[in-house]
Write a protein that holds these residues in place. Structure first.
Motif, PDB file in Angstrom:
ATOM      1  N   LEU A   1      -0.730   1.553   6.922  1.00 36.39           N
ATOM      2  CA  LEU A   1      -0.890   0.241   6.277  1.00 36.39           C
ATOM      3  C   LEU A   1      -2.274   0.064   5.675  1.00 36.39           C
ATOM      4  O   LEU A   1      -2.525  -0.891   4.950  1.00 36.39           O
ATOM      5  CB  LEU A   1      -0.624  -0.879   7.283  1.00 36.39           C
ATOM      6  CG  LEU A   1       0.827  -1.011   7.745  1.00 36.39           C
ATOM      7  CD1 LEU A   1       0.962  -2.103   8.794  1.00 36.39           C
ATOM      8  CD2 LEU A   1       1.742  -1.306   6.563  1.00 36.39           C
ATOM      9  N   GLN A   2      -3.176   1.003   6.008  1.00 34.80           N
ATOM     10  CA  GLN A   2      -4.549   0.855   5.510  1.00 34.80           C
ATOM     11  C   GLN A   2      -4.854   1.826   4.385  1.00 34.80           C
ATOM     12  O   GLN A   2      -6.020   2.125   4.123  1.00 34.80           O
ATOM     13  CB  GLN A   2      -5.543   1.062   6.659  1.00 34.80           C
ATOM     14  CG  GLN A   2      -5.657  -0.178   7.536  1.00 34.80           C
ATOM     15  CD  GLN A   2      -6.303   0.124   8.857  1.00 34.80           C
ATOM     16  OE1 GLN A   2      -6.998   1.131   9.004  1.00 34.80           O
ATOM     17  NE2 GLN A   2      -6.059  -0.734   9.824  1.00 34.80           N
ATOM     18  N   ALA A   3      -3.832   2.355   3.741  1.00 32.44           N
ATOM     19  CA  ALA A   3      -4.084   3.314   2.664  1.00 32.44           C
ATOM     20  C   ALA A   3      -3.193   3.030   1.461  1.00 32.44           C
ATOM     21  O   ALA A   3      -2.090   2.493   1.597  1.00 32.44           O
ATOM     22  CB  ALA A   3      -3.814   4.741   3.174  1.00 32.44           C
ATOM     23  N   SER A   4      -3.731   3.359   0.302  1.00 30.72           N
ATOM     24  CA  SER A   4      -2.945   3.436  -0.926  1.00 30.72           C
ATOM     25  C   SER A   4      -2.198   2.144  -1.288  1.00 30.72           C
ATOM     26  O   SER A   4      -2.706   1.040  -1.116  1.00 30.72           O
ATOM     27  CB  SER A   4      -1.992   4.633  -0.785  1.00 30.72           C
ATOM     28  OG  SER A   4      -1.247   4.839  -1.940  1.00 30.72           O
ATOM     29  N   VAL A   5      -0.965   2.328  -1.757  1.00 27.34           N
ATOM     30  CA  VAL A   5      -0.184   1.227  -2.333  1.00 27.34           C
ATOM     31  C   VAL A   5       0.054   0.093  -1.333  1.00 27.34           C
ATOM     32  O   VAL A   5      -0.094  -1.085  -1.662  1.00 27.34           O
ATOM     33  CB  VAL A   5       1.174   1.789  -2.843  1.00 27.34           C
ATOM     34  CG1 VAL A   5       2.112   0.674  -3.248  1.00 27.34           C
ATOM     35  CG2 VAL A   5       0.942   2.739  -4.005  1.00 27.34           C
ATOM     36  N   LEU A   6       0.417   0.462  -0.106  1.00 24.99           N
ATOM     37  CA  LEU A   6       0.730  -0.587   0.878  1.00 24.99           C
ATOM     38  C   LEU A   6      -0.505  -1.419   1.212  1.00 24.99           C
ATOM     39  O   LEU A   6      -0.417  -2.630   1.410  1.00 24.99           O
ATOM     40  CB  LEU A   6       1.316   0.028   2.161  1.00 24.99           C
ATOM     41  CG  LEU A   6       2.701   0.669   2.034  1.00 24.99           C
ATOM     42  CD1 LEU A   6       3.184   1.201   3.368  1.00 24.99           C
ATOM     43  CD2 LEU A   6       3.719  -0.316   1.452  1.00 24.99           C
TER      44      LEU A   6
ATOM     45  N   VAL B   1      -3.659  -6.580   0.295  1.00 28.32           N
ATOM     46  CA  VAL B   1      -4.892  -7.230  -0.154  1.00 28.32           C
ATOM     47  C   VAL B   1      -4.573  -8.224  -1.274  1.00 28.32           C
ATOM     48  O   VAL B   1      -5.138  -9.325  -1.332  1.00 28.32           O
ATOM     49  CB  VAL B   1      -5.916  -6.163  -0.638  1.00 28.32           C
ATOM     50  CG1 VAL B   1      -7.101  -6.802  -1.336  1.00 28.32           C
ATOM     51  CG2 VAL B   1      -6.372  -5.310   0.534  1.00 28.32           C
ATOM     52  N   ARG B   2      -3.626  -7.855  -2.148  1.00 25.57           N
ATOM     53  CA  ARG B   2      -3.282  -8.730  -3.272  1.00 25.57           C
ATOM     54  C   ARG B   2      -2.276  -9.819  -2.897  1.00 25.57           C
ATOM     55  O   ARG B   2      -1.829 -10.579  -3.748  1.00 25.57           O
ATOM     56  CB  ARG B   2      -2.724  -7.873  -4.415  1.00 25.57           C
ATOM     57  CG  ARG B   2      -3.808  -6.981  -5.030  1.00 25.57           C
ATOM     58  CD  ARG B   2      -3.218  -5.840  -5.819  1.00 25.57           C
ATOM     59  NE  ARG B   2      -2.472  -6.303  -6.967  1.00 25.57           N
ATOM     60  CZ  ARG B   2      -1.438  -5.658  -7.508  1.00 25.57           C
ATOM     61  NH1 ARG B   2      -1.015  -4.543  -6.983  1.00 25.57           N
ATOM     62  NH2 ARG B   2      -0.834  -6.136  -8.565  1.00 25.57           N
TER      63      ARG B   2
ATOM     64  N   GLU C   1      -0.017   0.223  17.298  1.00 28.33           N
ATOM     65  CA  GLU C   1      -1.125   1.041  16.771  1.00 28.33           C
ATOM     66  C   GLU C   1      -0.638   2.135  15.819  1.00 28.33           C
ATOM     67  O   GLU C   1      -1.414   2.657  15.015  1.00 28.33           O
ATOM     68  CB  GLU C   1      -1.957   1.643  17.918  1.00 28.33           C
ATOM     69  CG  GLU C   1      -1.241   2.628  18.828  1.00 28.33           C
ATOM     70  CD  GLU C   1      -0.465   1.974  19.979  1.00 28.33           C
ATOM     71  OE1 GLU C   1      -0.155   0.764  19.901  1.00 28.33           O
ATOM     72  OE2 GLU C   1      -0.152   2.693  20.951  1.00 28.33           O
ATOM     73  N   MET C   2       0.642   2.481  15.893  1.00 25.23           N
ATOM     74  CA  MET C   2       1.154   3.539  15.013  1.00 25.23           C
ATOM     75  C   MET C   2       1.178   3.110  13.545  1.00 25.23           C
ATOM     76  O   MET C   2       1.350   3.928  12.655  1.00 25.23           O
ATOM     77  CB  MET C   2       2.589   3.928  15.424  1.00 25.23           C
ATOM     78  CG  MET C   2       2.622   4.822  16.641  1.00 25.23           C
ATOM     79  SD  MET C   2       4.295   5.388  16.996  1.00 25.23           S
ATOM     80  CE  MET C   2       4.622   6.502  15.645  1.00 25.23           C
TER      81      MET C   2
END
Ligand SMILES: C[S@@+](CC[C@H](N)C(=O)[O-])C[C@H]1O[C@@H](n2cnc3c(N)ncnc32)[C@H](O)[C@@H]1O
Length: 253
Positions: A17-22, A27-28, A11-12
């Motif tokens: 992993l759900q923001a910005s560049v990563l 997604v891509r 969970e950490m």
């Protein structure tokens, strides 16, 4: 590129992993991250991942069995991975190591906890990596550091708005100062050269500033940096200038 993380705290990883560049890279389809809970590789009813230290002393030690089963299960299912154990006793993570890791197709990062990981796990890892000479409570933040540093080097992960080759340490030097608007802030002006529109002169200025910043802040990086004859001449001039300035300060103080 694939990242596999073995952790007792999956969970950490959610928020980073759900923001910005990563997030965009995932997604891509440029980056795939798989989180594996070490508890899923235990064989006992209580899903225990740690036990008392042989020889006594405070702190629990992570058991080798679940971690090694996790390494094997991931490789059987996904294919060969370069296996890294995050550890304060590992080799220091540098931009050079990050570049090498970015060549791998699949990385498997093992996050320790508590008093560390049973030493016999070392037989199953390719490298032990430390993110710095300090001790954190677990390997999750170090794993995220590796993931971020490697991920941003992968082709097309960063858009045209940012070139990793101009970042500090990519070519062995620190980056010099950077500015944005306003042109004047708190009485400090952006250097005139950066507003000149003369791109060749700006490139020369930036290189000189990179050399100066590295000389002042991290001189130990210079012997390993790939420097041109022009860089060496600039560096010599900067060293003389710095020495003269130091002498002048000593005289006036
Ligand atoms: C509290 S630490 C264990 C420290 C251990 N007793 C020692 O002195 O090496 C728990 C885990 O955090 C991770 N960790 C802590 N500091 C780290 C660092 N600087 N770099 C990489 N991993 C680190 C490792 O996975 C380690 O097994």
């Amino acid at each position: 590129m694939e990242f596999h993380i073995l952790t007792v705290f999956p969970e950490m990883f959610a928020s980073p992993l759900q923001a910005s560049v990563l997030q965009r890279a995932q997604v891509r389809g440029l980056l795939r991250v798989y989180l594996h809970n070490i508890r899923d590789f235990t064989r006992d009813r209580h899903r225990v991942t740690d036990d008392y230290a042989y020889g006594g002393g405070p702190g629990m030690i992570m058991k080798p069995g679940p971690i090694v089963s996790g390494i094997q299960a991931v490789q059987e299912r996904f294919g060969r991975a370069y296996v890294i154990l995050l550890s304060p006793q590992g080799i220091l993570l540098t931009q050079r190591l990050v570049k090498n890791l970015a060549q791998q197709e699949r990385l498997l990062l093992i996050c320790g906890r508590y008093g560390g990981v049973d030493a016999r796990v070392q037989a199953y890892v390719d490298a032990e990596v430390s993110i710095g000479d300090y001790v954190l409570t677990g390997g999750e933040l170090p794993a995220l550091v590796v993931l971020d540093a490697v991920g941003r080097l992968l082709p097309n992960v960063l858009g045209d708005e940012h070139s990793v080759t101009e970042d500090s340490l990519f070519h062995g030097l620190l980056q010099g100062p950077v500015y944005t608007r306003p042109e004047e802030f708190a009485g400090m002006r952006v250097p005139a050269i950066l507003r000149s529109g003369n791109h060749a002169a700006i490139a020369v200025w930036r290189r000189r500033q990179a050399l100066l910043t590295t000389l002042r802040r991290r001189p130990e990086l210079l012997p390993q940096a790939p420097l041109t004859p022009q860089d060496l001449a600039t560096l010599q001039a900067l060293q003389t200038q710095e020495a003269l300035q130091e002498q002048a300060t000593e005289h006036t103080s």
